[in-house]
Design a protein around this motif. Structure first.
Motif, PDB file in Angstrom:
ATOM      1  N   GLU A 112       0.808  -0.769   0.373  1.00 65.29           N
ATOM      2  CA  GLU A 112      -0.099  -0.328  -0.126  1.00 65.29           C
ATOM      3  C   GLU A 112       1.304   1.283   0.127  1.00 65.29           C
ATOM      4  O   GLU A 112       0.387   2.495  -0.592  1.00 65.29           O
ATOM      5  N   GLU A 113       1.707   1.507   0.787  1.00 67.22           N
ATOM      6  CA  GLU A 113       3.064   2.501   1.282  1.00 67.22           C
ATOM      7  C   GLU A 113       3.782   2.366  -0.059  1.00 67.22           C
ATOM      8  O   GLU A 113       4.724   3.435  -0.591  1.00 67.22           O
ATOM      9  N   THR A 114       4.258   1.370  -0.759  1.00 66.16           N
ATOM     10  CA  THR A 114       5.727   1.722  -1.407  1.00 66.16           C
ATOM     11  C   THR A 114       5.228   1.031  -2.306  1.00 66.16           C
ATOM     12  O   THR A 114       5.631   1.494  -3.947  1.00 66.16           O
ATOM     13  N   ILE A 115       4.089   1.181  -3.397  1.00 60.59           N
ATOM     14  CA  ILE A 115       3.385   0.399  -4.522  1.00 60.59           C
ATOM     15  C   ILE A 115       2.821   2.010  -5.067  1.00 60.59           C
ATOM     16  O   ILE A 115       2.538   2.195  -5.104  1.00 60.59           O
ATOM     17  N   GLU A 116       3.525   2.048  -6.746  1.00 61.30           N
ATOM     18  CA  GLU A 116       2.979   3.188  -7.602  1.00 61.30           C
ATOM     19  C   GLU A 116       3.212   2.704  -8.699  1.00 61.30           C
ATOM     20  O   GLU A 116       3.702   2.399  -9.566  1.00 61.30           O
ATOM     21  N   ILE A 117       1.665   2.717  -9.128  1.00 55.63           N
ATOM     22  CA  ILE A 117       0.698   2.446 -10.759  1.00 55.63           C
ATOM     23  C   ILE A 117       1.291   3.530 -11.268  1.00 55.63           C
ATOM     24  O   ILE A 117       0.892   4.472 -11.180  1.00 55.63           O
ATOM     25  N   VAL A 118       2.057   2.810 -12.468  1.00 54.07           N
ATOM     26  CA  VAL A 118       2.884   3.282 -13.775  1.00 54.07           C
ATOM     27  C   VAL A 118       1.781   3.063 -15.039  1.00 54.07           C
ATOM     28  O   VAL A 118       1.680   1.801 -15.136  1.00 54.07           O
ATOM     29  N   PRO A 119       1.340   3.823 -16.178  1.00 56.78           N
ATOM     30  CA  PRO A 119       0.672   3.436 -17.057  1.00 56.78           C
ATOM     31  C   PRO A 119       1.583   2.494 -18.539  1.00 56.78           C
ATOM     32  O   PRO A 119       3.037   2.900 -18.074  1.00 56.78           O
TER      33      PRO A 119
END
Length: 185
Positions: A112-119
């Motif tokens: 929840e705090e670590t992952i950044e969804i990129v297109p």
């Protein structure tokens, strides 16, 4: 650029302190010390303290499936055994292949705090200048299911390339290679 979260302040008398803000005026200096500030050096940013793991939605979905059905070691083993290049994911799954074991472990432990969804991004060949009149302007995109029958059509039929080099092979003086997000292909 991310703003620093701490500053090392040095004063004229040789003393130092660390603050969460950079003294910007005389009032800040007086409240920190009776001494005059000589320098204020940024120490680190929030990104350095808590690095984010950038992944596509497909990568995230696969990682979450592995997290709910296996353990971390099995997850890392699966991804690295299935890919000849020792990258994250099967080539048939089109999972970009740029995550390290450390990235996988960090994302596994605190998604929840670590992952950044990129297109998911692909390269396309399009016209340099938009076609149409005024507000109805649109770009023409290189299209074709087989590279032998290429033509220029609207975006719905655009031919996607995985690398910039592949796309640039099909450019001409009137076209350019551009990277655009691909959502749901």
């Amino acid at each position: 650029m991310t703003e620093p979260v701490a500053y090392l302040n040095k004063y004229l008398d040789g003393s130092t302190d660390i603050t969460r803000f950079k003294p910007s005026n005389e009032a800040d200096v007086v409240s920190l010390s009776s001494n005059v500030i000589v320098s204020s050096t940024p120490l680190y940013t929030s990104e350095q303290l808590h690095p984010r793991v950038k992944m596509t939605q497909k990568q995230y979905d696969r990682l979450m499936w592995e997290k709910s059905h296996t353990n971390l070691l099995a997850c890392i083993d699966y991804f690295f055994e299935q890919d000849d290049n020792y990258k994250f994911g099967l080539s048939s799954e089109n999972l970009r292949g740029d995550l390290t074991q450390t990235d996988i472990a960090r994302a596994w432990l605190n998604p929840e705090e670590t992952i950044e969804i990129v297109p998911d991004m692909k390269w396309f060949v399009r016209s340099k200048e938009p076609e149409g009149e005024d507000e109805d302007e649109y770009y023409l995109f290189l299209s074709g299911s087989n590279l032998d029958d290429l033509d220029y059509f609207g975006f719905d039929y655009a031919r996607a390339f995985d690398t910039k080099e592949e796309a640039e092979l099909w450019t001409n003086p009137l076209t350019e290679a551009v990277q655009l997000p691909v959502e749901g292909e």
